[in-house]
Design a protein around this motif. Structure first.
Motif, PDB file in Angstrom:
ATOM      1  N   GLY A  67       0.821  -1.207   0.000  1.00 52.02           N
ATOM      2  CA  GLY A  67       0.000   0.000   0.000  1.00 52.02           C
ATOM      3  C   GLY A  67       0.854   1.255   0.000  1.00 52.02           C
ATOM      4  N   TRP A  74      -7.001  -1.087  -5.718  1.00 52.83           N
ATOM      5  CA  TRP A  74      -8.118  -1.296  -4.794  1.00 52.83           C
ATOM      6  C   TRP A  74      -9.407  -1.668  -5.515  1.00 52.83           C
ATOM      7  CZ3 TRP A  74      -6.761  -2.260  -0.111  1.00 52.83           C
ATOM      8  CH2 TRP A  74      -5.579  -1.708   0.394  1.00 52.83           C
ATOM      9  N   ARG A  78     -11.637  -4.714  -4.238  1.00 54.04           N
ATOM     10  CA  ARG A  78     -13.085  -4.603  -3.942  1.00 54.04           C
ATOM     11  C   ARG A  78     -13.882  -5.661  -4.697  1.00 54.04           C
ATOM     12  NH1 ARG A  78     -11.883   0.975  -4.230  1.00 54.04           N
ATOM     13  NH2 ARG A  78     -12.587   1.046  -6.400  1.00 54.04           N
ATOM     14  N   SER A 191      -2.425  -6.472  -4.926  1.00 54.38           N
ATOM     15  CA  SER A 191      -3.884  -6.584  -4.800  1.00 54.38           C
ATOM     16  C   SER A 191      -4.290  -7.934  -4.237  1.00 54.38           C
ATOM     17  CB  SER A 191      -4.540  -6.375  -6.173  1.00 54.38           C
ATOM     18  OG  SER A 191      -4.176  -5.135  -6.721  1.00 54.38           O
ATOM     19  N   HIS A 195      -6.228  -8.384  -0.707  1.00 55.01           N
ATOM     20  CA  HIS A 195      -7.511  -9.077  -0.611  1.00 55.01           C
ATOM     21  C   HIS A 195      -7.437 -10.232   0.379  1.00 55.01           C
ATOM     22  CE1 HIS A 195     -10.017 -12.571  -2.061  1.00 55.01           C
ATOM     23  NE2 HIS A 195     -10.933 -11.705  -1.682  1.00 55.01           N
TER      24      HIS A 195
END
Length: 261
Positions: A67, A74, A78, A191, A195
């Protein structure tokens, strides 16, 4: 109380698995969960539940690094979570209900774990070939289709991880590389790790609620794995990936076959 109950042998296992994770990048669940079941004799549900919280803790640090470096997409996170969170909750609810009245729950978890390890071994060895095949065969997909397939991938990972703690790493990354060929690999890696944090945290919390987490074991694993990952990352630059990955894939295939059959 937990510190007093910590077994140094489990911490040594954490060191060994941490080193392999640091050297290969393969998720710890692929290594730790079968080790806890086959070598230490833990019930499959306890091994999975404990490993999920262990993964949530270790992957949180990785997410912070990615990050801060801007290597997390993101939008992809999501989409994955939109599928994985509901699937995880439903899977855990079924597992909780079945566990109270079905003696074969442990066997279902063990078989799922074995199948996931076999698939992970294939993904480790042939990721480039698999991604290249699908990339050449299929034209770039429309954005709505990519979104739907990403949500579906999240749902599959939610079920798989809840039952085995395995799948969010090598398997998830392979499919993401196919779905998002234009995204840089480091953003997909970031990512995927990001997640995995809510996925493993929710799944681990669910296993905690149904009583399948050993916190003394969790503490021992964390004590060993943190220095193990650091050491493995340092050693990784001195060992050829062409040597490590076939050995690791072969080991996972053998263990996976033993669990399934």
């Amino acid at each position: 109380m937990i510190l007093a109950a910590i077994d140094p042998l489990y911490s040594l296992a954490g060191v060994a698995v941490g080193m392999l994770v640091g050297m290969t990048g393969v998720g710890g669940g692929s290594l730790m969960t079968p080790l806890l079941v086959l070598a230490f004799g833990f019930h499959p549900a306890t091994a999975v539940g404990t490993d999920l919280l262990y993964a949530a803790a270790t992957k949180s640090a990785g997410t912070a690094v990615h990050g801060a470096g801007g290597t997390v997409d993101w939008k992809v996170v999501r989409r994955l979570a939109l599928g994985s969170v509901p699937a995880t909750i439903v899977t855990l609810a079924i597992l909780s209900t079945a566990g109270a009245r079905f003696d074969g729950t442990g066997r279902i978890i063990t078989t799922t774990l074995g199948a996931a390890l076999l698939a992970t071994a294939v993904a480790i060895l042939f990721r480039g070939t698999i991604v290249g095949y699908f990339t050449r065969r299929f034209a770039p997909r429309p954005e709505p289709q990519v979104m739907s397939l990403t949500v579906l991938l999240g749902a599959i990972l939610g079920i798989l991880v809840s039952l085995s703690s395995v799948g969010a790493g090598a398997l998830g990354m392979t499919v993401l590389l196919i779905l998002y060929p234009n995204l840089p690999t480091n953003r997909l890696v970031g990512s995927d790790i990001a997640h995995a944090v809510p996925l493993t945290l929710i799944a681990g919390a669910g296993h905690w609620m149904i009583g399948s987490v050993d916190f003394a074991l969790l503490g021992a694993l964390l004590i060993g794995s943190v220095p193990g990952i650091i050491l493995g990352s340092l050693v990784a630059t001195r060992i050829s990936d062409r040597v490590l990955r076939p050995i690791l894939a072969g080991t996972l295939a053998i263990v996976g076959g033993k669990l399934v059959f």
